[in-house]
Design a protein around this motif. Sequence first.
Motif, PDB file in Angstrom:
ATOM      1  N   HIS A  35       0.803  -1.217   0.000  1.00  0.00           N
ATOM      2  CA  HIS A  35       0.000   0.000   0.000  1.00  0.00           C
ATOM      3  C   HIS A  35       0.841   1.275   0.000  1.00  0.00           C
ATOM      4  O   HIS A  35       0.315   2.358   0.231  1.00  0.00           O
ATOM      5  CB  HIS A  35      -0.945  -0.013   1.205  1.00  0.00           C
ATOM      6  CG  HIS A  35      -1.796  -1.239   1.234  1.00  0.00           C
ATOM      7  ND1 HIS A  35      -2.925  -1.361   0.473  1.00  0.00           N
ATOM      8  CD2 HIS A  35      -1.653  -2.413   1.893  1.00  0.00           C
ATOM      9  CE1 HIS A  35      -3.453  -2.560   0.670  1.00  0.00           C
ATOM     10  NE2 HIS A  35      -2.698  -3.214   1.527  1.00  0.00           N
ATOM     11  N   ALA A  36       2.141   1.134  -0.257  1.00  0.00           N
ATOM     12  CA  ALA A  36       3.029   2.304  -0.279  1.00  0.00           C
ATOM     13  C   ALA A  36       2.517   3.315  -1.289  1.00  0.00           C
ATOM     14  O   ALA A  36       2.194   2.981  -2.427  1.00  0.00           O
ATOM     15  CB  ALA A  36       4.449   1.878  -0.617  1.00  0.00           C
ATOM     16  N   GLY A  37       2.373   4.548  -0.836  1.00  0.00           N
ATOM     17  CA  GLY A  37       1.910   5.615  -1.703  1.00  0.00           C
ATOM     18  C   GLY A  37       0.398   5.707  -1.827  1.00  0.00           C
ATOM     19  O   GLY A  37      -0.114   6.633  -2.442  1.00  0.00           O
ATOM     20  N   SER A  47       1.273   0.409   8.616  1.00  0.00           N
ATOM     21  CA  SER A  47      -0.078   0.966   8.586  1.00  0.00           C
ATOM     22  C   SER A  47      -1.137  -0.061   8.202  1.00  0.00           C
ATOM     23  O   SER A  47      -2.303   0.121   8.515  1.00  0.00           O
ATOM     24  CB  SER A  47      -0.137   2.150   7.614  1.00  0.00           C
ATOM     25  OG  SER A  47       0.265   1.739   6.316  1.00  0.00           O
ATOM     26  N   HIS A  48      -0.744  -1.130   7.532  1.00  0.00           N
ATOM     27  CA  HIS A  48      -1.668  -2.146   7.040  1.00  0.00           C
ATOM     28  C   HIS A  48      -1.221  -3.524   7.537  1.00  0.00           C
ATOM     29  O   HIS A  48      -0.072  -3.910   7.316  1.00  0.00           O
ATOM     30  CB  HIS A  48      -1.685  -2.157   5.513  1.00  0.00           C
ATOM     31  CG  HIS A  48      -2.197  -0.894   4.900  1.00  0.00           C
ATOM     32  ND1 HIS A  48      -1.510   0.300   4.959  1.00  0.00           N
ATOM     33  CD2 HIS A  48      -3.333  -0.650   4.211  1.00  0.00           C
ATOM     34  CE1 HIS A  48      -2.213   1.226   4.318  1.00  0.00           C
ATOM     35  NE2 HIS A  48      -3.324   0.680   3.861  1.00  0.00           N
ATOM     36  N   PHE A  49      -2.135  -4.241   8.187  1.00  0.00           N
ATOM     37  CA  PHE A  49      -1.780  -5.523   8.792  1.00  0.00           C
ATOM     38  C   PHE A  49      -2.851  -6.580   8.544  1.00  0.00           C
ATOM     39  O   PHE A  49      -4.021  -6.258   8.361  1.00  0.00           O
ATOM     40  CB  PHE A  49      -1.622  -5.382  10.314  1.00  0.00           C
ATOM     41  CG  PHE A  49      -0.458  -4.532  10.717  1.00  0.00           C
ATOM     42  CD1 PHE A  49       0.800  -5.098  10.893  1.00  0.00           C
ATOM     43  CD2 PHE A  49      -0.600  -3.173  10.906  1.00  0.00           C
ATOM     44  CE1 PHE A  49       1.879  -4.313  11.254  1.00  0.00           C
ATOM     45  CE2 PHE A  49       0.466  -2.376  11.275  1.00  0.00           C
ATOM     46  CZ  PHE A  49       1.712  -2.948  11.446  1.00  0.00           C
ATOM     47  N   ALA A  84      -5.436  -0.117   8.131  1.00  0.00           N
ATOM     48  CA  ALA A  84      -6.223  -1.248   7.643  1.00  0.00           C
ATOM     49  C   ALA A  84      -5.827  -2.509   8.403  1.00  0.00           C
ATOM     50  O   ALA A  84      -4.643  -2.751   8.636  1.00  0.00           O
ATOM     51  CB  ALA A  84      -6.005  -1.442   6.153  1.00  0.00           C
ATOM     52  N   LEU A  85      -6.839  -3.299   8.753  1.00  0.00           N
ATOM     53  CA  LEU A  85      -6.600  -4.533   9.495  1.00  0.00           C
ATOM     54  C   LEU A  85      -7.477  -5.638   8.929  1.00  0.00           C
ATOM     55  O   LEU A  85      -8.707  -5.547   8.963  1.00  0.00           O
ATOM     56  CB  LEU A  85      -6.917  -4.338  10.976  1.00  0.00           C
ATOM     57  CG  LEU A  85      -6.680  -5.539  11.879  1.00  0.00           C
ATOM     58  CD1 LEU A  85      -5.197  -5.879  11.960  1.00  0.00           C
ATOM     59  CD2 LEU A  85      -7.247  -5.265  13.269  1.00  0.00           C
ATOM     60  N   ALA A  86      -6.846  -6.664   8.378  1.00  0.00           N
ATOM     61  CA  ALA A  86      -7.564  -7.861   7.919  1.00  0.00           C
ATOM     62  C   ALA A  86      -7.490  -8.876   9.059  1.00  0.00           C
ATOM     63  O   ALA A  86      -6.429  -9.067   9.664  1.00  0.00           O
ATOM     64  CB  ALA A  86      -6.924  -8.420   6.654  1.00  0.00           C
ATOM     65  N   ILE A  87      -8.616  -9.519   9.351  1.00  0.00           N
ATOM     66  CA  ILE A  87      -8.704 -10.418  10.502  1.00  0.00           C
ATOM     67  C   ILE A  87      -9.138 -11.807  10.048  1.00  0.00           C
ATOM     68  O   ILE A  87     -10.133 -11.956   9.348  1.00  0.00           O
ATOM     69  CB  ILE A  87      -9.709  -9.875  11.535  1.00  0.00           C
ATOM     70  CG1 ILE A  87      -9.263  -8.517  12.067  1.00  0.00           C
ATOM     71  CG2 ILE A  87      -9.907 -10.881  12.670  1.00  0.00           C
ATOM     72  CD1 ILE A  87     -10.306  -7.818  12.922  1.00  0.00           C
ATOM     73  N   LYS A  88      -8.370 -12.801  10.509  1.00  0.00           N
ATOM     74  CA  LYS A  88      -8.760 -14.207  10.375  1.00  0.00           C
ATOM     75  C   LYS A  88      -8.758 -14.762  11.786  1.00  0.00           C
ATOM     76  O   LYS A  88      -7.695 -14.923  12.396  1.00  0.00           O
ATOM     77  CB  LYS A  88      -7.784 -14.958   9.476  1.00  0.00           C
ATOM     78  CG  LYS A  88      -7.779 -14.433   8.061  1.00  0.00           C
ATOM     79  CD  LYS A  88      -6.766 -15.135   7.194  1.00  0.00           C
ATOM     80  CE  LYS A  88      -6.758 -14.496   5.820  1.00  0.00           C
ATOM     81  NZ  LYS A  88      -5.712 -15.042   4.954  1.00  0.00           N
TER      82      LYS A  88
END
Length: 94
Positions: A35-37, A47-49, A84-88
């Motif tokens: 997600h750079a930029g 910032s995104h995980f 941003a956070l994606a969750i499993k």
Amino acid sequence: MTSPATGPVAAAIAARLTADLAPSHLDVINDSAHHAGHMGDDGSGESHFTVIVESLAFVGLSRVQRQRLINTALSDLLQTSIHALAIKARAPGE
């Protein structure tokens, strides 16, 4: 490509989820390079995980309830550091 998260935000994510959910499995993956930029990229590289969590705390809970537990544990980080956070989230044996 994702990479294991090792920075201070990733360490905070891991510490909070460990303390609140006592997971039997936890992966914190830093997706920020994808997600750079882009919008939400603060230049920190953290910032995104994606989190992959297995915990007895999830037994009998819906997917939404599981995500709410994770969001509650990370609430201030979601307001300040995590864009941003994606969750499993799964219970043992799922």
